[in-house]
Design a protein around this motif. Structure first.
Motif, PDB file in Angstrom:
ATOM      1  N   ILE A 157       0.840  -1.194   0.000  1.00 38.44           N
ATOM      2  CA  ILE A 157       0.000   0.000   0.000  1.00 38.44           C
ATOM      3  C   ILE A 157       0.875   1.244   0.000  1.00 38.44           C
ATOM      4  O   ILE A 157       1.691   1.445   0.899  1.00 38.44           O
ATOM      5  CB  ILE A 157      -0.935   0.016   1.225  1.00 38.44           C
ATOM      6  N   MET A 158       0.716   2.060  -1.028  1.00 41.27           N
ATOM      7  CA  MET A 158       1.512   3.276  -1.149  1.00 41.27           C
ATOM      8  C   MET A 158       0.988   4.359  -0.212  1.00 41.27           C
ATOM      9  O   MET A 158      -0.224   4.493  -0.003  1.00 41.27           O
ATOM     10  CB  MET A 158       1.456   3.788  -2.587  1.00 41.27           C
ATOM     11  N   ASN A 159       1.894   5.121   0.357  1.00 41.32           N
ATOM     12  CA  ASN A 159       1.534   6.292   1.164  1.00 41.32           C
ATOM     13  C   ASN A 159       1.506   7.492   0.214  1.00 41.32           C
ATOM     14  O   ASN A 159       2.315   8.406   0.302  1.00 41.32           O
ATOM     15  CB  ASN A 159       2.570   6.471   2.272  1.00 41.32           C
ATOM     16  N   ASN A 160       0.544   7.464  -0.734  1.00 37.60           N
ATOM     17  CA  ASN A 160       0.558   8.362  -1.881  1.00 37.60           C
ATOM     18  C   ASN A 160      -0.084   9.705  -1.569  1.00 37.60           C
ATOM     19  O   ASN A 160      -1.274   9.794  -1.283  1.00 37.60           O
ATOM     20  CB  ASN A 160      -0.177   7.687  -3.047  1.00 37.60           C
ATOM     21  N   LEU A 161       0.728  10.766  -1.615  1.00 34.73           N
ATOM     22  CA  LEU A 161       0.257  12.102  -1.271  1.00 34.73           C
ATOM     23  C   LEU A 161      -0.847  12.602  -2.201  1.00 34.73           C
ATOM     24  O   LEU A 161      -1.870  13.111  -1.723  1.00 34.73           O
ATOM     25  CB  LEU A 161       1.434  13.072  -1.260  1.00 34.73           C
ATOM     26  N   PRO A 162      -0.718  12.489  -3.536  1.00 30.22           N
ATOM     27  CA  PRO A 162      -1.807  12.953  -4.402  1.00 30.22           C
ATOM     28  C   PRO A 162      -3.141  12.272  -4.111  1.00 30.22           C
ATOM     29  O   PRO A 162      -4.188  12.925  -4.117  1.00 30.22           O
ATOM     30  CB  PRO A 162      -1.302  12.610  -5.807  1.00 30.22           C
ATOM     31  N   LEU A 163      -3.086  10.966  -3.841  1.00 25.03           N
ATOM     32  CA  LEU A 163      -4.326  10.248  -3.568  1.00 25.03           C
ATOM     33  C   LEU A 163      -4.913  10.653  -2.218  1.00 25.03           C
ATOM     34  O   LEU A 163      -6.131  10.824  -2.073  1.00 25.03           O
ATOM     35  CB  LEU A 163      -4.074   8.741  -3.609  1.00 25.03           C
ATOM     36  N   MET A 164      -4.056  10.831  -1.201  1.00 25.18           N
ATOM     37  CA  MET A 164      -4.542  11.293   0.100  1.00 25.18           C
ATOM     38  C   MET A 164      -5.166  12.682  -0.013  1.00 25.18           C
ATOM     39  O   MET A 164      -6.199  12.969   0.604  1.00 25.18           O
ATOM     40  CB  MET A 164      -3.397  11.317   1.115  1.00 25.18           C
ATOM     41  N   PHE A 165      -4.521  13.549  -0.788  1.00 25.78           N
ATOM     42  CA  PHE A 165      -5.074  14.887  -1.002  1.00 25.78           C
ATOM     43  C   PHE A 165      -6.453  14.795  -1.632  1.00 25.78           C
ATOM     44  O   PHE A 165      -7.379  15.505  -1.230  1.00 25.78           O
ATOM     45  CB  PHE A 165      -4.130  15.687  -1.901  1.00 25.78           C
ATOM     46  N   LYS A 166      -6.601  13.917  -2.608  1.00 20.45           N
ATOM     47  CA  LYS A 166      -7.904  13.724  -3.261  1.00 20.45           C
ATOM     48  C   LYS A 166      -8.954  13.251  -2.244  1.00 20.45           C
ATOM     49  O   LYS A 166     -10.066  13.788  -2.186  1.00 20.45           O
ATOM     50  CB  LYS A 166      -7.769  12.694  -4.376  1.00 20.45           C
TER      51      LYS A 166
END
Length: 376
Positions: free
Chosen positions: A75-84
């Motif tokens: 599981i990626m700790n993905n900033l763009p997705l969290m922002f979304k």
């Protein structure tokens, strides 16, 4: 920073999000305060009108943006997705895309280096076709021939000019974790890149409609390491991707083999945080309209330790003064003492657990994390 609605927006996000909650990383709060909450404050929330057009945002950066997974996880700790996710939970739809290459500089993502339609089978073009789990080779993305990437990254510098979702409302630039703390590297690589992205963004955006009235170029200020620059290295390194630094290496810019000057200015986390903040703040003088102060929020979460005067003065001297940071009382501190819950060794939890047998040079107490953020 640099928004007319700053104070009202911060109050709004504090009420609606609760940035103290451990499931919300402090950097997400900084992003939402700067980019989403001004819209919510002006429009009212929850939204009662007709469906809104999504905010179209591109993130350009490296592993600090795409967020590598923790140990034993995919599981990626993905900033763009969290922002979304956070933005849409507040009623703001988002169409996000990323152009990310681990260990890389913004400099090699510049549009002038990554023209559309290059034939990478032609040696004269000096490029390589870029593809990964998230970037299909049929998209025709390419990067300079000596750049490498992992399969979980999204290498596609052409995404900026293509704007697949329509003209970008916001483009966010995030550089190597140490580069903006090195004034000479900052001037040679990051700041000219900011200028170029800003010029192309505004030129392509003439006559188009945007959420903020014009396209916004945002500079994403990153955070300090747990103890600042590691004593074991005393140098910034190249992020494991030397092709991302075509002018000369970051070690050469820092002159760290011959001098301890740069190390002394970044050897503690308050000093390193200020060096990064000062470097990123300079982007406001080079084409960025917004500075996303994640690094300052990070220090506030760690208790807002005082910045030693010696390193602060040395860092400011390299730029002729505090510049855009002059009006801020630094370090920033949480309004309530209990909110700074990552003081002292508790700050270990802010960083990504790498592995049980990981030998970290980011601490001297046997920690098992690196410099990436945890998802908390």
């Amino acid at each position: 920073l640099n928004s007319s609605d700053d104070e009202e927006a911060e109050d709004f996000v504090s009420r609606c999000m609760g940035w103290r909650a451990p499931i919300i990383p402090v950097m997400i709060a900084a992003l939402v305060v700067a980019l989403v909450s001004p819209l919510l404050v002006r429009q009212g929330w929850p939204w009662q009108g007709p469906p809104k057009q999504p905010l179209r945002i591109l993130f350009v950066g490296n592993s600090f943006t795409y967020g590598p997974p923790v140990f034993n996880s995919n599981i990626m700790n993905n900033l763009p997705l969290m922002f979304k996710f956070v933005s849409e939970s507040l009623g703001e739809p988002v169409l996000q895309q990323e152009d990310t290459i681990g260990g890389c500089s913004v400099y090699v993502h510049r549009p002038s280096m990554n023209a559309e339609g290059k034939n990478c089978s032609d040696p004269q073009h000096k490029c390589i076709a870029a593809h990964s789990k998230y970037v299909n080779i049929s998209l025709g993305c390419s990067v300079a021939e000596d750049i490498k990437w992992f399969d979980f990254e999204s290498p596609c510098p052409q995404a900026f000019t293509r704007a697949d979702h329509g003209a970008w409302d916001v483009v966010v630039l995030q550089d190597h974790s140490a580069l903006p703390s090195i004034p000479s590297a900052n001037r040679a690589m990051f700041l000219p890149s900011v200028t170029e992205f800003g010029q192309v963004l505004r030129q392509k955006g003439k006559g188009l409609k945007y959420r903020f009235g014009e396209p916004v170029l945002a500079s994403f200020m990153t955070w300090s390491y747990y103890q600042g620059t590691p004593e074991a290295t005393k140098c910034p390194g190249n992020g494991g991707n030397p092709g991302c630094y075509p002018l000369k290496s970051l070690d050469e810019y820092a002159d760290c083999k011959a001098s301890s000057e740069w190390y002394n200015q970044t050897s503690t986390h308050p000093c390193q945080a200020y060096a990064l903040a000062r470097g990123y703040a300079e982007s406001l003088r080079n084409g960025a309209q917004v500075l996303l102060p994640a690094g300052l929020a990070w220090e506030a979460a760690r208790g807002g330790e005082a910045i030693p005067q010696a390193c602060r003065e040395a860092i400011d001297a390299a730029y002729g003064g505090p510049g855009p940071l002059a009006g801020l009382e630094l370090p920033l501190r949480a309004r309530e003492e209990a909110s700074a819950r990552w003081r002292g060794t508790a700050a270990h939890d802010l960083y990504r657990f790498a592995a049980p047998d990981f030998k970290s040079h980011f601490c001297d107490d046997g920690c098992k994390h690196d410099h990436h953020p945890s998802a908390l």
